[in-house]
Enzyme design. Structure first.
Site: not given
Ligand code: 5GP
Ligand code: ZN
Length: 113
Positions: A87, A100, A102
């Site tokens: 995101n 980051h 996921h």
């Protein structure tokens, strides 16, 4: 960065259920899992978002991909399948401003919008 949640998790200052770590990257379980396996992969180095990745050399990208495969193996989803998601920025709903990835798996994840 002292005021960054994920920097503090990487440094061990805030507890997290770590799955795998090395000198460059840390993988830990998402606190609000959206799949049976929901793991976040972060670089130890603070990058606010994917847009800042130009500070990396090419080999770091390769090492990141290899690390994510190792995380998928550790989680037991490398053969059954998994989704890797970023995101990035407001429209994608990025909440934590430390880059980051996921990793989601452990069930049929359905179609992706
Ligand atoms: P984003 O929307 O920024 O891509 O996702 C941030 C993710 O971090 C969310 O899935 C959220 O559940 C997770 N998260 C937020 N705070 C914590 C925390 O303190 N510990 C862990 N393990 N995950 C967190
Ligand atoms: Zn950070």
């Amino acid at each position: 960065m002292d005021d960054c949640l994920f920097c503090r998790i990487a440094a061990g200052q805030i507890p997290a259920e770590k799955v795998l770590e090395n000198d460059l990257f840390v993988a830990f379980r998402d606190i609000h899992p959206k799949a049976p396996q929901h793991i976040l992969v972060i670089p130890r180095e603070h990058l606010g978002s994917l847009n800042d990745v130009d500070v990396w050399c090419g080999c770091q990208g390769q090492k990141l991909l290899e690390f994510m495969v190792a995380v998928a193996q550790e989680a037991g989803v490398d053969e059954s399948g998994y989704r890797v998601l970023i995101n990035n920025g407001p429209d994608a709903g990025q909440e934590v401003h430390h880059m980051h990835f996921h990793i989601l798996g452990g069930e049929d994840l359905g179609d992706f919008r």
